[in-house]
Scaffold this active site. Structure first.
Site, short mmCIF file in Angstrom:
data_model
loop_
_atom_site.label_atom_id
_atom_site.label_comp_id
_atom_site.label_asym_id
_atom_site.label_seq_id
_atom_site.Cartn_x
_atom_site.Cartn_y
_atom_site.Cartn_z
N TYR A 142 58.41 71.15 32.02
CA TYR A 142 57.91 69.89 32.64
C TYR A 142 59.40 69.64 33.12
CZ TYR A 142 57.12 65.17 33.17
OH TYR A 142 56.53 63.81 33.73
N ASP A 237 67.47 72.40 33.57
CA ASP A 237 67.10 70.84 33.28
C ASP A 237 67.26 70.57 31.65
OD1 ASP A 237 65.59 68.65 32.82
OD2 ASP A 237 63.69 69.33 33.60
N LYS A 265 67.40 60.86 29.01
CA LYS A 265 66.94 60.69 27.65
C LYS A 265 68.35 60.39 26.95
CE LYS A 265 62.60 62.93 27.79
NZ LYS A 265 62.06 64.10 28.48
#
Ligand SMILES: *Cc1c(COP(=O)(O)O)cnc(C)c1O
Length: 426
Positions: A142, A237, A265
């Site tokens: 994702y 990523d 994050k």
């Protein structure tokens, strides 16, 4: 009726599905989501005042534990000085310097406000810098919700994918090739066929959005050499794994250097911060230096940056990752032992402060394998744990997160609950 259920009913009247991000709605496990009133350390408290040991950690950011006093103080102090200026600040330089100093591949970096923005911008940059259109992503990874990334594999290995969301026109994803994670041959075949048109390969170097799936030996090395050989850029990523899998992300653990890296994050310490960075010659294609446009009204927000800076400073204290990883190991091995004791087919894996729990005999290495896990067992286990005061991610396909505040007593309490929960599975 519980206050959680009351709030959920009320939320559903004005918010689609009652939530502002879909997985929060408990759709894949059933029941009413817990509305969180406050959090501290390893715990969250819901609207009924029930306390849970939290293994979601805001989906990764809460690596120091919730509401760490130094982070909270930094946010308070920054807020007093003004919430947003739309002009540069020294804090942005400090966080950029910290990221450049710590992440091996990052020479220059730009801040954004979310992981989605980071990956979307990195892909635009890769396309702009190479003058090519096609991108490769992997099924089950994702990368946020930008149009060209909401794609699942098509019928054949080298056919282009299908949108995974309504509202994404097929034309928008016609440049996205979707391949199997850990399948080097598929990547080689894609480069053989489309090599001169491929702008970049984007990958979660340790996948954390299909539960936790590690790269098999040679997978990331293969991506690196194929990208180099064909003039494509390799994007790691590390929105989830950055400062979570280890102090330098997966690139630090593996020694493999991507051209571009995306972060979010943990680097915001619970506030909205994302970043993308990498080779200086590539980053210089961004406006105002170059022709690739990218911007953000709240990018580098002073309050968010203050939270991120303190978080990064605390993460650099000696022994932080050794301790975090040791706590995660105890949890991971303890969960596997508890399942075994109860005769439940389950396995676990971990890296740094992330763990995977799979209702399968052995640890999966592919999207197909993880898809075959016993989801019914997961749902039951999730609720058995919730009833015993342990809050796991409400989906069988998410990684779990441990924080520095998860001390031995908290891990032990979790394992006591897990033994009972495994034994209760039907
Ligand atoms: C969470 C995540 C994103 C998206 O980040 P948001 O801040 O939710 O937009 C992108 N990539 C990975 C690997 C993620 O885990």
């Amino acid at each position: 009726m519980s206050r959680n259920s009351e709030l959920f009913e009320r939320a559903c009247k004005t918010i689609p599905g009652g939530v502002n991000s879909p997985v929060r709605a408990f759709r894949s496990v059933g029941g009413a989501p817990r509305f969180i009133e406050r959090a501290n350390g390893a715990y969250v408290w819901d609207a009924d005042g029930t306390r849970y040991i939290d293994y979601v950690g805001s989906w990764g950011p809460a690596i120091l534990g919730h509401a760490h006093p130094e982070v909270v103080r930094a946010v308070q102090e920054a807020a007093v000085g003004g919430l947003s200026f739309g002009a540069p600040t020294e804090g942005e330089i400090e966080i950029a310097e910290a990221l450049v100093a710590r992440i091996p591949s990052i020479e220059k970096v730009r801040l954004v406000s979310s992981g989605t923005e980071a990956t979307m911008s990195a892909i635009r940059l890769a396309r702009g810098a190479t003058g090519r259109s096609k991108i490769i992503k992997f099924e089950g990874c994702y990368h946020g919700h930008a149009d060209s990334l909401l794609v699942k594999a098509g019928s054949g290995m080298l056919t282009f994918g299908n949108p995974t969301s309504a509202g994404v026109p097929a034309e928008f994803i016609q440049h996205t090739l979707v391949l199997d994670f850990n399948d080097n041959e598929a990547v080689e075949a894609a480069f053989r066929q489309h090599g001169a048109e491929i702008a970049c390969v984007i990958v979660e170097p340790i996948a954390g959005n299909m539960n936790l799936i590690k790269p098999q030996p040679g997978f990331l090395e293969g991506l690196r050499s194929l990208c180099t050989q064909h003039g494509a850029l390799l994007i790691f990523d590390e929105v989830m794994t950055g400062f979570r899998a280890g102090p330098q992300g997966v690139q630090g653990l593996t020694g493999i250097t991507p051209d571009l890296t995306t972060l979010a994050k943990v680097i915001g310490g619970g506030m909205p911060v994302g970043a993308f960075g990498g080779r200086a010659d590539v980053m210089e294609h961004i406006a105002p230096l170059g022709a690739v446009y990218q911007a953000g009204t709240l990018s580098g927000n002073p309050v968010a940056v203050a939270a991120g800076l303190v978080t990064l400073r605390l993460l650099a204290e000696p022994g932080f990752y050794e301790h975090l990883s040791e706590q995660t190991r105890k949890l991971s091995e303890g969960l596997a032992a508890a399942a075994k004791k109860a005769g439940v087919a389950a396995s676990t894996d971990y890296v740094g402060g992330m763990f995977g729990l799979y209702f399968a005999e052995s640890v999966p290495t592919t999207f197909a394998e993880v898809s075959r896990c016993n989801v019914d067992h997961f749902k039951q286990f999730f609720h058995e744990m919730l009833n015993r005061g342990v809050y796991l991610a409400p989906s069988a396909f998410e990684a779990g997160f441990v924080s520095a505040a998860h001390d031995d007593a908290i891990i032990d309490a979790t394992l006591v609950a897990a033994e009972e929960a495994f034994a209760a599975l039907k």
